[in-house]
Design a protein around this motif. Structure first.
Motif, PDB file in Angstrom:
ATOM      1  N   HIS A 191    -108.813 -16.682  42.292  1.00  0.00           N
ATOM      2  CA  HIS A 191    -109.737 -15.743  42.949  1.00  0.00           C
ATOM      3  C   HIS A 191    -109.447 -15.703  44.434  1.00  0.00           C
ATOM      4  O   HIS A 191    -109.422 -16.744  45.108  1.00  0.00           O
ATOM      5  CB  HIS A 191    -111.181 -16.180  42.681  1.00  0.00           C
ATOM      6  CG  HIS A 191    -111.568 -16.040  41.242  1.00  0.00           C
ATOM      7  ND1 HIS A 191    -112.316 -16.966  40.564  1.00  0.00           N
ATOM      8  CD2 HIS A 191    -111.279 -15.051  40.351  1.00  0.00           C
ATOM      9  CE1 HIS A 191    -112.483 -16.552  39.306  1.00  0.00           C
ATOM     10  NE2 HIS A 191    -111.869 -15.404  39.164  1.00  0.00           N
ATOM     11  N   GLU A 194    -111.281 -17.467  47.471  1.00  0.00           N
ATOM     12  CA  GLU A 194    -111.472 -18.920  47.434  1.00  0.00           C
ATOM     13  C   GLU A 194    -110.365 -19.657  48.192  1.00  0.00           C
ATOM     14  O   GLU A 194    -109.578 -20.417  47.625  1.00  0.00           O
ATOM     15  CB  GLU A 194    -111.586 -19.373  45.972  1.00  0.00           C
ATOM     16  CG  GLU A 194    -112.812 -18.751  45.295  1.00  0.00           C
ATOM     17  CD  GLU A 194    -112.809 -18.847  43.781  1.00  0.00           C
ATOM     18  OE1 GLU A 194    -111.973 -19.564  43.228  1.00  0.00           O
ATOM     19  OE2 GLU A 194    -113.659 -18.188  43.158  1.00  0.00           O
ATOM     20  N   HIS A 286    -111.092 -24.007  41.947  1.00  0.00           N
ATOM     21  CA  HIS A 286    -111.887 -22.869  42.459  1.00  0.00           C
ATOM     22  C   HIS A 286    -112.877 -23.302  43.531  1.00  0.00           C
ATOM     23  O   HIS A 286    -113.142 -24.482  43.708  1.00  0.00           O
ATOM     24  CB  HIS A 286    -112.674 -22.237  41.301  1.00  0.00           C
ATOM     25  CG  HIS A 286    -111.789 -21.532  40.329  1.00  0.00           C
ATOM     26  ND1 HIS A 286    -111.689 -20.164  40.271  1.00  0.00           N
ATOM     27  CD2 HIS A 286    -110.939 -22.010  39.387  1.00  0.00           C
ATOM     28  CE1 HIS A 286    -110.825 -19.825  39.337  1.00  0.00           C
ATOM     29  NE2 HIS A 286    -110.350 -20.927  38.784  1.00  0.00           N
ATOM     30  N   ASN A 287    -113.449 -22.301  44.182  1.00  0.00           N
ATOM     31  CA  ASN A 287    -114.560 -22.536  45.106  1.00  0.00           C
ATOM     32  C   ASN A 287    -115.775 -21.743  44.660  1.00  0.00           C
ATOM     33  O   ASN A 287    -115.648 -20.647  44.119  1.00  0.00           O
ATOM     34  CB  ASN A 287    -114.216 -22.089  46.533  1.00  0.00           C
ATOM     35  CG  ASN A 287    -113.171 -22.964  47.184  1.00  0.00           C
ATOM     36  OD1 ASN A 287    -112.181 -22.473  47.709  1.00  0.00           O
ATOM     37  ND2 ASN A 287    -113.370 -24.260  47.136  1.00  0.00           N
ATOM     38  N   GLU A 362    -114.667 -26.645  40.291  1.00  0.00           N
ATOM     39  CA  GLU A 362    -115.275 -25.839  41.350  1.00  0.00           C
ATOM     40  C   GLU A 362    -115.639 -26.767  42.495  1.00  0.00           C
ATOM     41  O   GLU A 362    -116.173 -27.859  42.272  1.00  0.00           O
ATOM     42  CB  GLU A 362    -116.556 -25.154  40.850  1.00  0.00           C
ATOM     43  CG  GLU A 362    -116.340 -24.110  39.764  1.00  0.00           C
ATOM     44  CD  GLU A 362    -115.880 -22.756  40.298  1.00  0.00           C
ATOM     45  OE1 GLU A 362    -115.687 -22.628  41.533  1.00  0.00           O
ATOM     46  OE2 GLU A 362    -115.714 -21.847  39.475  1.00  0.00           O
TER      47      GLU A 362
HETATM   48 ZN   LIG Z   1    -112.968 -18.806  41.199  1.00  0.00          ZN
END
Ligand SMILES: [Zn+2]
Length: 397
Positions: A191, A194, A286-287, A362
Motif C-alpha cells: 500500500h 505506508e 504494513h502500517n 501491521e
Molecule cells: Zn497496508
C-alpha cells in the motif's frame, strides 16, 4: 510602491505537489496565512472504500509569520464500513526543511465534528515539506539500490511491470548455496501510503547485507519484494493500483491487465515453488494509524500446522523488538469479505493456492508505548534489522 508590491508578491505563500509522491486535493486560500487543504483520497475500482490519509506537499514563500493549515475532506470507508478518516489528533504530520530530516509537528488541533486537523506552523525557513508520515519514494529505493547492487550476495530480478510501466523488482540476498537452507519472503509497501514499511524494509536489507550478518545470509535465502506498488508511490496514492485495485486484496484473482502487480508477484512465488523450492515463512509488512498486530496464516494457522511457527515469531518479536502488539497473535480469516471475489489478502490468496505460511504485520504510525513516542525514521530502520534477526531465529532452529 512598486518595490513594496514586488516584495509582497515574492513573499506570497504557495503550496505545491509537483514532485514524486506529492499529493493534495483542492487548495483553498482563506487568507495570506490560512489555507484549507483537502486530502485527495482514493477509491477502488467500484468507487468504494475511499481512503484519505496520504498528503505530502511543499510550502514556498513562507515568512516567519505563523501559518494555519486545515487538513480537510477526511472521511472514508474501509472494507465497506464508513469512518471519520484516518487523519486525527493521534496522527500529526511530519515536517521537514530539507526533505531528508523529518520531525512530528507538535502544534495542531483536531476537530472531530467536521472533521479536520488544523496545523499551526511557525516556519523556520521559506520552504518546507509536510507529509502524513516520513516519505519513502521510488527515488529513495533507487538510492539504496545504487549502494547495494554490487554486493556479491545481492541479486536482482525484474519480475514484471506495473500498469504505469514501472519495473517490479525481486531481490535475493543469500550467501553460498546450501540446498537445505531456509527461505523467507518479505514484501514491503503493498500500500503506497505506508511509507513506514519501506523504512523498515531499508533497515532489513541493510542489515542483511552488512558484514556482521553473514550468518543470516548463510542460513537463509531472503527473497524480497522491496516496493510492491511503484505507481502508487510515484503519484502519492493510498492503497490502489492505477486501475483502482487494492494490492493487498484481489490475491484470489489473476488478471495481468487490470492488476499486473499482483500477477507478477504471485507468479514469482509460484515459479519459486514449482522449481522445487520451499517457503518457510512469508511476511508482508504494513502500517495503520492506530493498530499494531501480527496475523498468521488462515485456517487457524494451517489447521494448526503453522501454529508453533506463528507463536515463535510472535513471541520473539514481542519480547526482543519494538513491535508493540495491541493484542495477542491472531490468524487470518479465509477472506476479508466472504462471498465476494477480489477480497483476499496476499497471505489469504497464497495460502489458498499454495499453502504458504504467510504473515501480515501491521505497525501503527501513532504513539508506540515501547518507544514512548511517535515512531521516526531511525526507529523504523532499526526495527528492520531486528525483524530479520527475529524471523531467522524463528525459522532456523
Ligand atoms: Zn497496508
Amino acid at each position: 510602491m512598486t518595490l513594496l508590491l514586488a516584495s509582497l508578491l515574492l513573499s506570497a505563500v504557495t503550496i505545491h505537489t509537483d514532485f514524486e509522491g506529492g499529493c493534495l486535493g483542492q487548495i483553498q486560500k482563506v487568507s495570506d496565512s490560512h489555507f484549507r487543504l483537502a486530502v485527495k483520497g482514493e477509491s477502488d475500482q467500484d468507487h468504494r472504500n475511499r481512503q484519505a490519509n496520504w498528503y505530502y506537499f511543499r510550502v514556498d514563500g513562507a515568512s516567519s509569520q505563523p501559518l494555519t493549515l486545515d487538513m480537510v475532506n477526511l472521511p472514508g470507508e474501509y472494507n465497506y464500513k464508513p469512518n471519520r478518516g484516518a487523519v486525527t489528533k493521534d496522527t500529526p504530520p511530519v515536517i521537514s526543511y530539507d526533505g531528508v530530516h523529518w520531525e512530528h509537528l507538535k502544534t495542531f488541533e483536531y476537530d472531530p465534528k467536521e472533521p479536520k486537523l488544523t496545523l499551526h506552523i511557525r516556519p523556520q525557513k521559506a520552504t518546507f515539506w509536510v507529509a502524513h508520515c516520513a516519505p519513502y519514494t521510488n527515488q529513495t529505493l533507487a538510492k539504496l539500490r545504487r549502494e547495494i547492487h554490487n554486493s556479491p550476495d545481492f541479486h536482482e530480478q525484474k519480475i514484471g511491470k506495473t500498469v504505469g510501466g514501472r519495473d517490479l523488482l525481486l531481490w535475493t540476498i543469500t550467501h553460498g548455496d546450501n540446498k537445505s537452507k531456509k527461505t523467507i519472503w518479505l514484501m514491503f509497501r503493498q500500500h503506497s501510503w505506508e511509507s513506514g514499511s519501506s523504512w523498515v524494509g531499508e533497515g532489513a536489507i541493510r542489515t542483511l547485507l552488512s558484514d556482521e550478518s553473514r550468518k543470516l545470509r548463510e542460513e537463509v535465502i531472503w527473497k524480497i519484494i522491496p516496493l510492491c506498488d511503484p505507481d502508487g508511490v510515484a503519484r502519492g496514492g493510498v492503497r490502489f493500483n492505477a486501475n483502482g485495485f487494492d494490492l493487498n486484496r484481489n490475491w484470489d484473482l489473476v488478471d495481468p491487465i487490470k492488476m499486473p502487480e499482483i500477477t507478477a508477484q504471485r507468479n514469482a512465488v509460484k515459479q519459486w515453488l514449482e522449481s522445487g523450492n520451499h517457503i518457510d515463512l512469508l511476511l508482508s509488512l504494513h502500517n495503520t494509524e492506530m493498530n499494531e498486530y501480527l496475523e498468521g496464516p488462515p485456517d487457524n494457522g494451517g489447521n494448526g500446522k503453522f501454529k508453533p511457527l506463528a507463536e515463535r515469531v510472535f513471541q520473539i518479536l514481542s519480547q526482543q523488538t519494538t513491535f508493540a502488539p495491541a493484542g495477542p497473535l491472531r490468524y487470518a480469516e479465509e477472506t476479508t469479505t466472504p462471498g465476494k471475489p477480489g477480497r483476499m489478502t496476499v497471505t489469504q490468496g497464497l495460502y489458498r493456492d499454495f499453502k504458504v505460511p504467510g504473515f501480515l504485520m501491521e505497525q501503527r504510525i501513532s504513539y508506540n508505548a515501547k518507544l514512548g513516542k511517535l515512531p521516526d525514521i531511525a526507529e523504523r530502520v532499526k526495527f528492520g534489522g531486528e525483524l530479520v534477526q527475529a524471523l531467522a531465529k524463528a525459522v532456523v532452529q
